[in-house]
Design a protein around this motif. Structure first.
Motif, PDB file in Angstrom:
ATOM      1  N   THR A 635       0.846  -1.185   0.000  1.00  0.00           N
ATOM      2  CA  THR A 635       0.000   0.000   0.000  1.00  0.00           C
ATOM      3  C   THR A 635       0.879   1.231   0.000  1.00  0.00           C
ATOM      4  O   THR A 635       1.868   1.299   0.719  1.00  0.00           O
ATOM      5  CB  THR A 635      -0.918   0.009   1.234  1.00  0.00           C
ATOM      6  OG1 THR A 635      -1.699  -1.181   1.213  1.00  0.00           O
ATOM      7  CG2 THR A 635      -1.831   1.220   1.233  1.00  0.00           C
ATOM      8  N   THR A 637       2.936   4.216   0.660  1.00  0.00           N
ATOM      9  CA  THR A 637       3.340   4.862   1.902  1.00  0.00           C
ATOM     10  C   THR A 637       4.433   5.871   1.602  1.00  0.00           C
ATOM     11  O   THR A 637       5.436   5.547   0.974  1.00  0.00           O
ATOM     12  CB  THR A 637       3.883   3.821   2.902  1.00  0.00           C
ATOM     13  OG1 THR A 637       2.884   2.847   3.115  1.00  0.00           O
ATOM     14  CG2 THR A 637       4.259   4.470   4.214  1.00  0.00           C
ATOM     15  N   GLU A 666      -4.739   9.734   9.709  1.00  0.00           N
ATOM     16  CA  GLU A 666      -4.526   9.544   8.275  1.00  0.00           C
ATOM     17  C   GLU A 666      -4.450   8.057   7.928  1.00  0.00           C
ATOM     18  O   GLU A 666      -5.036   7.598   6.941  1.00  0.00           O
ATOM     19  CB  GLU A 666      -3.230  10.246   7.845  1.00  0.00           C
ATOM     20  CG  GLU A 666      -3.295  11.762   7.883  1.00  0.00           C
ATOM     21  CD  GLU A 666      -1.924  12.399   7.658  1.00  0.00           C
ATOM     22  OE1 GLU A 666      -0.961  11.644   7.356  1.00  0.00           O
ATOM     23  OE2 GLU A 666      -1.813  13.623   7.799  1.00  0.00           O
ATOM     24  N   LYS A 667      -3.697   7.299   8.760  1.00  0.00           N
ATOM     25  CA  LYS A 667      -3.515   5.882   8.476  1.00  0.00           C
ATOM     26  C   LYS A 667      -4.835   5.121   8.602  1.00  0.00           C
ATOM     27  O   LYS A 667      -5.155   4.253   7.784  1.00  0.00           O
ATOM     28  CB  LYS A 667      -2.477   5.280   9.425  1.00  0.00           C
ATOM     29  CG  LYS A 667      -1.064   5.757   9.170  1.00  0.00           C
ATOM     30  CD  LYS A 667      -0.621   5.420   7.761  1.00  0.00           C
ATOM     31  CE  LYS A 667       0.753   5.965   7.457  1.00  0.00           C
ATOM     32  NZ  LYS A 667       1.078   5.793   6.018  1.00  0.00           N
ATOM     33  N   TYR A 669      -7.843   6.330   8.243  1.00  0.00           N
ATOM     34  CA  TYR A 669      -8.719   6.712   7.126  1.00  0.00           C
ATOM     35  C   TYR A 669      -8.317   5.938   5.864  1.00  0.00           C
ATOM     36  O   TYR A 669      -9.174   5.441   5.117  1.00  0.00           O
ATOM     37  CB  TYR A 669      -8.631   8.216   6.876  1.00  0.00           C
ATOM     38  CG  TYR A 669      -9.472   8.669   5.707  1.00  0.00           C
ATOM     39  CD1 TYR A 669     -10.863   8.751   5.803  1.00  0.00           C
ATOM     40  CD2 TYR A 669      -8.865   8.977   4.482  1.00  0.00           C
ATOM     41  CE1 TYR A 669     -11.628   9.143   4.727  1.00  0.00           C
ATOM     42  CE2 TYR A 669      -9.636   9.367   3.394  1.00  0.00           C
ATOM     43  CZ  TYR A 669     -11.017   9.454   3.522  1.00  0.00           C
ATOM     44  OH  TYR A 669     -11.775   9.842   2.443  1.00  0.00           O
ATOM     45  N   SER A 670      -7.005   5.831   5.620  1.00  0.00           N
ATOM     46  CA  SER A 670      -6.519   5.070   4.468  1.00  0.00           C
ATOM     47  C   SER A 670      -6.939   3.604   4.587  1.00  0.00           C
ATOM     48  O   SER A 670      -7.370   2.980   3.607  1.00  0.00           O
ATOM     49  CB  SER A 670      -4.997   5.184   4.387  1.00  0.00           C
ATOM     50  OG  SER A 670      -4.500   4.383   3.335  1.00  0.00           O
ATOM     51  N   LYS A 673     -10.600   3.127   3.642  1.00  0.00           N
ATOM     52  CA  LYS A 673     -10.845   3.134   2.193  1.00  0.00           C
ATOM     53  C   LYS A 673     -10.428   1.815   1.549  1.00  0.00           C
ATOM     54  O   LYS A 673     -11.097   1.305   0.630  1.00  0.00           O
ATOM     55  CB  LYS A 673     -10.103   4.304   1.532  1.00  0.00           C
ATOM     56  CG  LYS A 673     -10.655   5.665   1.929  1.00  0.00           C
ATOM     57  CD  LYS A 673     -12.139   5.756   1.599  1.00  0.00           C
ATOM     58  CE  LYS A 673     -12.780   7.047   2.046  1.00  0.00           C
ATOM     59  NZ  LYS A 673     -14.250   7.029   1.859  1.00  0.00           N
ATOM     60  N   GLN A 712       2.755  -0.347   7.656  1.00  0.00           N
ATOM     61  CA  GLN A 712       2.661   1.086   7.360  1.00  0.00           C
ATOM     62  C   GLN A 712       3.339   1.987   8.392  1.00  0.00           C
ATOM     63  O   GLN A 712       3.668   3.123   8.081  1.00  0.00           O
ATOM     64  CB  GLN A 712       1.186   1.488   7.238  1.00  0.00           C
ATOM     65  CG  GLN A 712       0.444   0.806   6.099  1.00  0.00           C
ATOM     66  CD  GLN A 712       1.085   1.086   4.756  1.00  0.00           C
ATOM     67  OE1 GLN A 712       1.220   2.247   4.364  1.00  0.00           O
ATOM     68  NE2 GLN A 712       1.505   0.053   4.050  1.00  0.00           N
TER      69      GLN A 712
END
Length: 819
Positions: A635, A637, A666-667, A669-670, A673, A712
């Motif tokens: 993913t 990064t 932020e992480k 939310y990612s 998705k 991540q």
């Protein structure tokens, strides 16, 4: 005089009694109808009891007979003097069709069809032989330079009739008329002969031979009518096309169409068809398909069924090669149009022929795609639409053959046997045409274990060549090559080379079979690269031929062609969407290429279409688990977003907390998705027709979150799971140097998990935070509620000096059973 009565009882007709008066006297004949022989004998006995007295008229005798029938409880009615009503439809070409309908109840419809099929075949054969005799007479006259007499013989009505019935001109006849010295004839005769030569070249498809006559005729412009000029321009265009002079041909076709107000629809159809061919040869497919469709519609409206088929199939075969679903759609459009036309038209022989042909082709495409239910429906429609037509025994036989095949594929053994019996009966009673006899000779001679008699083989080849049928010649060469593959592969290749020289591109089914045999021979010769090339070409010719894909995919694997293997597998699933092997190949190839996201999607498709086989399903699940880890690792990064541990030592604690909070938001939310876009189906299963959670969905959610965070976050950050704390276990516990800790709690909501249960995680998380001296916590809710998604949760809970942030992830199934 002849008078006929049908004798009946309540259970149906019994026999036909004919009263005949001719020069030999008065006669009575009794013709039993189907399965009524015993009752017919009773009628004969009654008739023998009636004496024909001298002086009685025939009518008085008939009345006596009818009275006898009344006395014995038989009813009767006068019937037509013929058993059958026959309708024939002739057209240019070798296919003449018609119908034969019984006029009398109980008369076998098949008998009439067989008689008429035999009559048609005899008419065509006799016409062809008569034309050969005419040709020999013409040549004798030409040798003696009696050109005018030769010309006049060719004008004889019997020659025209024989050309019409035969549907083709013998080569010897073409040679004869081209040897007549046209310049020795009067101008009017020369014009007439040139036009007839153009017509003969059209029938025999030897267009280039007509060029000089067509050009000469155009020079006589002023003396020819517009409809004649139109046809001459068509002939010249055809001659130029046969020499691949496409732009020049297109010019003449378009010049012809400029006169369309004066030209009949049938002739215009030829112009559109020829323009379609030219445009197709130039790669202008959109315009070509439009022209072909116009031609087909015009021909159909004018009753030229054979040419309508030819035009429509030019469109359908194009789409069949690149977009099979579009081909099926166009076929259905044409079929729907023809059904409407058939219902509103009293003259339906030609329409039935076209409609049955299109149904048949629809069935063939569905069969190639292994959609056997659709194939069966289409073949049934084809059979019932055409079974009453005469003159197309080969087409009906092929339809019956396919019905046997698809019923077997569907596991319908009894119905398959029923169709096989019908096929056997049909072959027994159908007329044995010259084509049929040659096919049987091929099978007898070539499909045996014994040594082939070279004299019989040469004789068979000679007879096949005489028929001037590309299909028969290809069949002969294919059968011969199949016989030669194992022992004489080089000789088999020669047979296939001959087949390829027969303009085989116009016959995709035969073309594919030739290419398949080439590939087979190459494998025998251990020339795998060439075998692969031939299979690729076969797929290009007929992409719907599903059985080619596994062969080419596994051969690509053997040759180490990974990119090509993936390309073929992707083409395979476009044709056969539910093939688990193809999806597994795609998943494996994408994984090898380092594209885990695409690999994951392919394995998901494989699992969705996999058979109920625990071993296969477990294998695919393992592949999914493996690539899921790769997906998370890959993913996107930005390394600049890592919290820099060294900087934390020099930053105020509040600023450090704020930085970490922003990065975690932020992480998460990612992560939300990613789950919503790619992994929602992973939480659901179908059971007894209902959609339900998988077993332990929270475990699956935890697995994904841990995998994501570990790939991540900065390598120095510890991501722990199931950390025991008091009597509970934290789902996810994160430790960030130099001593900042985060707690993440995961909960499901909806579909059996109440919102009250999920909200209880706030209090639970707060308790964990107290014990671990944390100020930042997160509640990750996997929400499946259909109507109340996200409701009842605040984005941020401020609990004294502690904050708990909520992340809602929408994992609703498309049709969940409720909240």
């Amino acid at each position: 005089m002849s008078v006929r009565y049908q004798i009946e009882r309540e259970d149906g007709p019994i026999c036909i009694v004919s009263f005949i008066q001719d020069e030999d006297g008065n006669k009575v004949r009794v013709k039993p109808l189907k399965k009524r022989k015993r009752e017919s004998e009773q009628i004969k006995d009654l008739l023998e009891q009636i004496e024909f007295k001298d002086g009685n008229s025939p009518l008085e005798f008939i009345e006596s007979c009818l009275e006898k029938f009344d006395e014995n409880a038989f009813s009767y009615r006068e019937v037509d003097s013929g058993d059958y009503q026959v309708t024939l439809q002739f057209g240019v070409g070798k296919k003449q069709i018609g119908t034969s309908s019984p006029l009398i109840n109980g008369v076998s419809e098949y008998f009439g069809e067989n008689v008429m099929s035999d009559a048609l075949e005899r008419m065509k054969t006799n016409a062809y032989y008569n034309l050969e005799e005419n040709a020999n007479e013409l040549l004798a006259m030409v040798r003696k330079e009696r050109y005018q007499e030769a010309f006049e013989l060719y004008q004889d009505d019997t020659v025209k009739t024989n050309l019409y019935l035969a549907g083709t001109a013998p080569e010897i006849l073409l040679d004869a008329i081209f040897q007549i010295k046209a310049e020795e004839l009067p101008h009017e005769s020369r014009v007439k002969l040139s036009l007839q030569k153009l017509g003969a070249c059209e029938i025999n498809q030897c267009h280039a031979r007509a060029e000089s006559d067509a050009r000469w005729l155009l020079e006589q412009d002023s003396s020819l009518s517009e409809d004649v000029i139109f046809n001459v321009r068509l002939a010249l265009g055809n001659a130029l096309v046969s020499q691949e002079l496409f732009e020049a041909a297109e010019f003449h076709y378009n010049e012809a169409l400029k006169m369309e107000k004066e030209i009949n629809a049938h002739s215009k159809a030829w112009a559109y068809y020829n323009i379609g061919y030219v445009l197709k040869s130039q790669g202008k497919m959109t315009e070509a398909l439009e022209s072909y469709t116009k031609a087909g519609d015009l021909w159909l409206n004018k009753g030229d069924h054979q040419q309508a088929i030819r035009a429509y199939m030019s469109v359908i075969r194009h789409y069949e090669g690149s977009q099979p679903k579009e081909a099926i759609h166009i076929l259905q459009e044409r079929i729907d149009h023809l059904v409407v036309l058939q219902n509103s038209n009293s003259e339906t022989i030609g329409i039935s022929h076209v409609l049955g042909y299109l149904y048949f082709h629809q069935g063939k495409i569905a069969d190639e795609l292994k959609r056997y239910e659709k194939a069966k429906d289409a073949f049934l429609s084809s059979y019932h639409t055409r079974k009453g037509l005469i003159g197309i025994d080969d087409e009906i036989e092929a339809t019956l053959n396919y019905l046997v095949i698809v019923c077997r594929a569907l596991g319908e053994s009894e119905e398959a046997q029923s169709w096989k019996t019908k096929l056997h009966d049909f072959k027994e009673r159908s007329i044995k045409t010259e084509d049929w006899k040659l096919r049987e000779r091929m099978i007898t001679l070539l499909n045996t274990d014994s040594e082939i008699d070279p004299h019989k083989l040469a004789e068979l080849k000679q007879d096949v060549d005489k028929m001037e049928s590309i299909h028969l010649r290809v069949m002969f060469l294919l059968t011969l090559a199949s016989r030669q593959i194992d022992e004489k592969p080089d000789i088999a290749l020669q047979s296939l080379d001959q087949a390829m020289k027969l303009n085989i591109e116009e016959y995709p089914d035969e073309h594919v079979l030739v290419l398949k045999l080439y590939a087979k021979i190459m494998k025998v010769l251990n020339r795998m690269e060439k075998a692969y090339d031939y299979l690729c070409e076969a797929i290009r010719v007929k992409p719907t031929y599903i059985e080619l894909y596994p062969q080419v995919v596994f051969l690509a694997q053997e040759l180490g062609k990974d990119d090509s293997k993936l390309e073929h597998a992707l083409s395979w699933v476009k044709i056969e969407e539910d093939n688990v092997t193809a999806w597994q190949v795609i998943g494996t190839q994408y994984e090898k290429l380092g594209q885990p996201r695409e690999s994951y999607e392919a394995f998901k498709e494989a699992l969705a279409v996999a058979p109920f086989d625990p071993e296969v399903q477990e294998q695919i699940k393992q592949s999914l688990h493996r690539v899921t880890e790769q997906v998370m690792e890959q993913t996107e990064t930005d390394t600049r977003s890592y919290p820099l541990i060294a900087d934390f030592l020099n930053e105020p604690k509040e600023k450090v907390h704020k930085t970490i909070q922003n990065r975690m938001s932020e992480k998460l939310y990612s992560f939300q998705k990613i789950i919503e876009k790619h992994h929602t189906p992973d939480f659901w299963r179908r059971e007894s027709g209902k959609i339900k959670w998988i077993s332990s969905p929270e475990k699956k959610a935890q697995q994904y979150l841990l995998l994501y965070l570990r790939t991540q976050l900065h390598p120095d950050i510890e991501v722990l799971d199931e950390v025991v704390i008091g009597e509970g276990r934290m789902d996810v516990y994160i430790r960030i140097p130099p001593g900042i800790n985060l707690i993440l709690e995961i909960k499901m909501c909806g579909e059996g998990y109440s919102s009250t249960y999920t909200k209880g995680a706030i209090e639970q998380t707060e308790a964990y935070m107290d014990k671990k001296d944390c100020t930042m916590g997160y509640l990750v809710v996997f929400d499946a509620r259909k109507r109340d998604l996200g409701k009842g949760f605040e984005q941020l809970y401020q609990l004294g000096n502690k904050q708990i942030e909520t992340q809602i992830i929408d994992i609703r199934h498309k049709s969940p059973s409720g909240n």
